[in-house]
Design a protein around this motif. Structure first.
Motif, PDB file in Angstrom:
ATOM      1  N   GLU A   1     -54.706 -26.783  16.337  1.00  0.00           N
ATOM      2  CA  GLU A   1     -54.137 -25.750  15.397  1.00  0.00           C
ATOM      3  C   GLU A   1     -52.716 -25.523  15.757  1.00  0.00           C
ATOM      4  O   GLU A   1     -52.485 -25.487  16.853  1.00  0.00           O
ATOM      5  CB  GLU A   1     -55.126 -24.554  15.704  1.00  0.00           C
ATOM      6  N   CYS A   2     -52.023 -25.507  14.732  1.00  0.00           N
ATOM      7  CA  CYS A   2     -50.558 -25.215  14.809  1.00  0.00           C
ATOM      8  C   CYS A   2     -50.408 -23.625  15.228  1.00  0.00           C
ATOM      9  O   CYS A   2     -51.177 -22.600  14.589  1.00  0.00           O
ATOM     10  CB  CYS A   2     -49.925 -25.337  13.716  1.00  0.00           C
ATOM     11  N   PRO A   3     -49.980 -23.191  16.284  1.00  0.00           N
ATOM     12  CA  PRO A   3     -49.953 -21.899  16.995  1.00  0.00           C
ATOM     13  C   PRO A   3     -49.321 -20.817  15.704  1.00  0.00           C
ATOM     14  O   PRO A   3     -49.584 -19.733  15.885  1.00  0.00           O
ATOM     15  CB  PRO A   3     -49.262 -21.914  17.963  1.00  0.00           C
ATOM     16  N   ARG A   4     -48.110 -21.507  15.037  1.00  0.00           N
ATOM     17  CA  ARG A   4     -47.403 -20.278  14.219  1.00  0.00           C
ATOM     18  C   ARG A   4     -48.167 -20.322  12.918  1.00  0.00           C
ATOM     19  O   ARG A   4     -48.509 -19.128  12.526  1.00  0.00           O
ATOM     20  CB  ARG A   4     -45.927 -21.183  13.955  1.00  0.00           C
ATOM     21  N   CYS A   5     -48.605 -21.292  12.243  1.00  0.00           N
ATOM     22  CA  CYS A   5     -49.047 -21.123  11.043  1.00  0.00           C
ATOM     23  C   CYS A   5     -50.760 -21.372  10.866  1.00  0.00           C
ATOM     24  O   CYS A   5     -51.246 -21.033  10.059  1.00  0.00           O
ATOM     25  CB  CYS A   5     -48.636 -22.050  10.076  1.00  0.00           C
ATOM     26  N   ASN A   6     -51.231 -21.601  12.011  1.00  0.00           N
ATOM     27  CA  ASN A   6     -52.647 -21.697  12.380  1.00  0.00           C
ATOM     28  C   ASN A   6     -53.298 -22.746  11.522  1.00  0.00           C
ATOM     29  O   ASN A   6     -54.753 -22.915  11.213  1.00  0.00           O
ATOM     30  CB  ASN A   6     -53.310 -20.544  11.889  1.00  0.00           C
TER      31      ASN A   6
ATOM     32  N   ASP B   1     -42.904 -31.956  14.836  1.00  0.00           N
ATOM     33  CA  ASP B   1     -42.730 -30.862  13.832  1.00  0.00           C
ATOM     34  C   ASP B   1     -44.163 -30.741  13.022  1.00  0.00           C
ATOM     35  O   ASP B   1     -44.660 -31.696  12.573  1.00  0.00           O
ATOM     36  CB  ASP B   1     -41.785 -30.817  12.802  1.00  0.00           C
ATOM     37  N   CYS B   2     -44.385 -29.551  12.885  1.00  0.00           N
ATOM     38  CA  CYS B   2     -45.774 -29.198  12.395  1.00  0.00           C
ATOM     39  C   CYS B   2     -45.670 -29.505  10.805  1.00  0.00           C
ATOM     40  O   CYS B   2     -44.529 -29.178  10.054  1.00  0.00           O
ATOM     41  CB  CYS B   2     -46.268 -27.520  12.210  1.00  0.00           C
ATOM     42  N   PRO B   3     -46.418 -30.361  10.179  1.00  0.00           N
ATOM     43  CA  PRO B   3     -46.322 -30.850   8.753  1.00  0.00           C
ATOM     44  C   PRO B   3     -46.265 -29.650   7.776  1.00  0.00           C
ATOM     45  O   PRO B   3     -45.914 -29.954   6.824  1.00  0.00           O
ATOM     46  CB  PRO B   3     -47.346 -32.002   8.531  1.00  0.00           C
ATOM     47  N   TYR B   4     -47.050 -28.495   8.205  1.00  0.00           N
ATOM     48  CA  TYR B   4     -47.003 -27.549   7.254  1.00  0.00           C
ATOM     49  C   TYR B   4     -46.149 -26.515   7.365  1.00  0.00           C
ATOM     50  O   TYR B   4     -45.789 -25.971   6.450  1.00  0.00           O
ATOM     51  CB  TYR B   4     -48.522 -26.990   7.446  1.00  0.00           C
ATOM     52  N   CYS B   5     -45.500 -26.033   8.489  1.00  0.00           N
ATOM     53  CA  CYS B   5     -44.578 -25.073   8.638  1.00  0.00           C
ATOM     54  C   CYS B   5     -43.352 -25.261   9.500  1.00  0.00           C
ATOM     55  O   CYS B   5     -42.387 -24.701   9.544  1.00  0.00           O
ATOM     56  CB  CYS B   5     -45.113 -23.606   9.538  1.00  0.00           C
ATOM     57  N   SER B   6     -43.300 -26.712   9.654  1.00  0.00           N
ATOM     58  CA  SER B   6     -42.048 -27.328  10.440  1.00  0.00           C
ATOM     59  C   SER B   6     -41.968 -26.786  11.941  1.00  0.00           C
ATOM     60  O   SER B   6     -40.755 -26.945  12.514  1.00  0.00           O
ATOM     61  CB  SER B   6     -40.829 -27.156   9.882  1.00  0.00           C
TER      62      SER B   6
HETATM   63 ZN   LIG Z   1     -47.533 -24.840  11.465  1.00  0.00          ZN
END
Ligand SMILES: [Zn+2]
Length: 173
Positions: free
Chosen positions: A123-128, A144-149
């Protein structure tokens, strides 16, 4: 009828929001003044962590512990483990104390621990957002997270079931 207490709003620089989110930072430090006082910041109060002042990335938490002292140095000498929980990127208690003094000046301080759901594996820590595209990703790889970078790094595997392991991501700060 009891008056409902609004959650404490805790805007954080992106770096510190990310460090809280991936579990490396567990305590926030503020000068003991204005709204940051013992009648506003207390165990059991709800708190909302915010990535800056925007509404995009927020985490609901509850205050689990509160500590105060007359100076930053006194706080750290009373709780020798606390420096790393406040600033996990500092190399030593002395470095943590001097960077905190540079940032906020010295004087009475309050430190508190917002507790929230721990990060799930993959899970991405920033955007979950769950991240599914980790095939071939080695421990230590950055992307980079594909959802929130958010800049991410795979820091280890989490056991899910026999033969099934999911990576754990930290932000790459
Ligand atoms: Zn993210």
């Amino acid at each position: 009828m009891s008056k409902e207490v609004k959650p404490l709003f805790l805007p954080l620089k992106g770096l510190y929001f990310d460090l809280f989110s991936d579990g490396r930072k567990t305590y926030e430090l503020r000068r003991l003044r204005g709204g940051w006082n013992l009648s506003q910041v207390y165990v059991g109060r709800d708190v909302v962590l915010s990535y800056g002042y925007g509404k995009k990335y927020r985490k609901e938490a509850m205050i689990l512990a509160v500590k105060s002292a007359n100076s930053i140095g006194e706080l750290i000498s009373k709780h020798s483990w606390l420096w790393r929980q406040i600033n996990p990127l500092a190399d030593s208690p002395e470095a943590m104390i001097s960077s905190a003094i540079d940032l906020m000046g010295d004087g009475p301080v309050i430190a508190f621990e917002p507790s929230f759901d721990t990060l799930s594996p993959a899970e991405c820590p920033r955007c979950n957002h769950p991240i599914t595209c980790w095939d071939g990703l080695d421990i230590g790889s950055r992307f980079d997270c594909p959802y929130c970078s958010a800049p991410l790094k795979a820091v280890g595997d989490h056991f899910i079931a026999p033969g099934v392991q999911w990576p754990v991501f930290h932000t790459a700060h």
